[in-house]
Design a protein around this motif. Structure first.
Motif, PDB file in Angstrom:
ATOM      1  N   ARG A 211       4.628  89.567  -8.510  1.00  0.00           N
ATOM      2  CA  ARG A 211       5.398  89.492  -9.754  1.00  0.00           C
ATOM      3  C   ARG A 211       4.511  89.905 -10.912  1.00  0.00           C
ATOM      4  NH1 ARG A 211       8.684  89.740  -6.539  1.00  0.00           N
ATOM      5  NH2 ARG A 211      10.224  88.196  -5.884  1.00  0.00           N
ATOM      6  N   TRP A 212       5.052  90.793 -11.755  1.00  0.00           N
ATOM      7  CA  TRP A 212       4.310  91.212 -12.942  1.00  0.00           C
ATOM      8  C   TRP A 212       5.224  91.180 -14.155  1.00  0.00           C
ATOM      9  CZ3 TRP A 212       2.780  96.788 -14.638  1.00  0.00           C
ATOM     10  CH2 TRP A 212       1.912  96.699 -15.749  1.00  0.00           C
ATOM     11  N   ASP A 213       4.858  90.384 -15.098  1.00  0.00           N
ATOM     12  CA  ASP A 213       5.598  90.305 -16.351  1.00  0.00           C
ATOM     13  C   ASP A 213       4.858  91.182 -17.366  1.00  0.00           C
ATOM     14  OD1 ASP A 213       7.491  89.590 -18.139  1.00  0.00           O
ATOM     15  OD2 ASP A 213       6.954  87.454 -18.232  1.00  0.00           O
ATOM     16  N   HIS A 214       5.380  92.363 -17.590  1.00  0.00           N
ATOM     17  CA  HIS A 214       4.721  93.302 -18.498  1.00  0.00           C
ATOM     18  C   HIS A 214       4.853  92.791 -19.939  1.00  0.00           C
ATOM     19  CE1 HIS A 214       4.090  96.966 -20.875  1.00  0.00           C
ATOM     20  NE2 HIS A 214       3.409  97.416 -19.842  1.00  0.00           N
TER      21      HIS A 214
ATOM     22  N   GLY B  92       8.684  93.419 -20.035  1.00  0.00           N
ATOM     23  CA  GLY B  92       9.211  92.313 -19.238  1.00  0.00           C
ATOM     24  C   GLY B  92       8.892  92.498 -17.768  1.00  0.00           C
ATOM     25  N   PRO B  93       9.577  91.743 -16.885  1.00  0.00           N
ATOM     26  CA  PRO B  93       9.259  91.790 -15.455  1.00  0.00           C
ATOM     27  C   PRO B  93       9.477  93.191 -14.884  1.00  0.00           C
ATOM     28  CG  PRO B  93      10.769  89.981 -15.957  1.00  0.00           C
ATOM     29  CD  PRO B  93      10.671  90.815 -17.187  1.00  0.00           C
TER      30      PRO B  93
END
Ligand code: C2E
Ligand code: MG
Ligand code: MG
Length: 293
Positions: A67-70, A74-75
């Motif tokens: 999971r990457w929340d930029h 955003g995700p």
């Protein structure tokens, strides 16, 4: 407004495709740069989805999912991120991050008394990296996790590089790490079997060769025989060169065969002469009535 922007972009790309391409490259590059920061600063997360025993519902393992929340966008779903990363130099550091954090989390689960396995998704490209097996074993070692608790999931083996990948997989499985084929049944061959109204499958000679060399190869051929019967799809095995090959086909319940050992390709007059001396069916071979998609 978004739609209008998309229209404008499409229009512009028709006229000046080159400039749009550059703009897109810019966006990808920016994302990769941000991802490099996220890896360095531990700004990524793993979610874990349990894998259960169907009958008892006991927890067997958990699958680690990135999971990457930029910070701005955003995700970003792994399905979007991974293809981008695969073509970049970040694949190795990202995979290393995932492996280490998956092992670390699993170590913590074990320490709380939850003895579960962990599945980590890797890219087929990781397997071509000669340092990959060492990275995996180091991650396990550093978190004191015995190798039997780790399974690597490989997606999309279409880019399978026989030698490097096979060597890496052999090294890992011999060290006790599990290796699973992810997305099984959604690869190109199975999609064709599932969606096209085929009436027969021609089995490649290599399966016959395997069947005469190992029990595993024999089991694969036998399973394919059962697969064809269950689907009502006759199998025709190719490359029968020896009595042993024919025996393997028969042993797998495969009823049709061709190969140099049965008859070589013949000229037309030779074919007629050959047929004159043979028994033939008086109708074309058709699959049983059950073969319908
Ligand atoms: P997801 O978490 O969005 O992950 C999508 C895919 O991204 C994964 O498919 C995997 O191929 C890739 N991926 C995720 N994390 C990593 C990573 O750390 N490294 C690499 N190289 N690739 C990664 P996969 O493995 O088949 O995972 C199952 C997907 O299906 C996950 O999506 C999960 O959230 C989702 N899922 C689980 N249960 C269900 C369900 O019941 N229904 C639906 N529609 N989706 C489900
Ligand atoms: Mg998976
Ligand atoms: Mg999957």
């Amino acid at each position: 407004a978004l739609l209008r922007a998309a229209d404008a972009a499409m229009y512009a790309s028709k006229r000046t495709g080159h400039r749009i391409e550059e703009a897109e490259l810019g966006a990808d590059t920016r994302r990769l740069r941000d991802l490099a920061d996220a890896i360095a600063n531990d700004n990524l997360a793993l979610h874990f989805q349990p894998i259960l025993d169907v009958r008892t519902q006991a927890v067997l393992a958990v699958e680690a999912l990135l999971r990457w929340d930029h910070p701005d966008d955003g995700p970003i779903a792994p399905n979007v991120l991974i293809p981008l990363v695969e073509a970049s130099a970040l694949l190795t550091p990202l995979t290393r991050w995932v492996l280490r954090n998956a092992c670390k989390a699993t170590r913590q689960m074990h320490d709380r008394g939850h003895r579960v396995g962990v599945h980590v998704n890797i890219s087929i490209r990781n397997l071509a990296d000669p340092t990959f097996a060492d990275d995996v074993l180091a991650a396990l070692h550093d978190h004191q996790l015995p190798s039997k608790w780790l399974t690597l999931e490989i997606t999309d083996s279409s880019g399978f590089q026989p030698d490097d990948a096979r060597r890496t997989v052999a090294r890992l499985t011999e060290a006790g790490v599990g290796v699973a084929l992810d997305g099984f049944g959604n690869d190109s061959v199975m999609v064709r079997i599932r969606t096209m109204q085929l009436t027969a499958l021609k089995v490649d000679q290599s399966l016959l060769t395997d069947a005469t060399h190992s029990n595993y190869g024999r089991a694969v051929l036998r399973t394919l025989g059962a697969f064809g019967r269950e689907l009502g799809l006759p199998l025709i095995v190719e490359g029968v060169e020896t009595a042993e090959h024919l025996h393997a086909a028969a042993g797998a319940g495969i009823e049709r065969a061709q190969g140099f050992g049965l008859a070589k390709p013949l000229s037309f007059p030779e074919t007629l002469a050959w047929l004159d001396g043979r028994l033939s069916l008086d109708q074309p071979l058709t699959p049983p009535a059950t073969a319908a998609v």
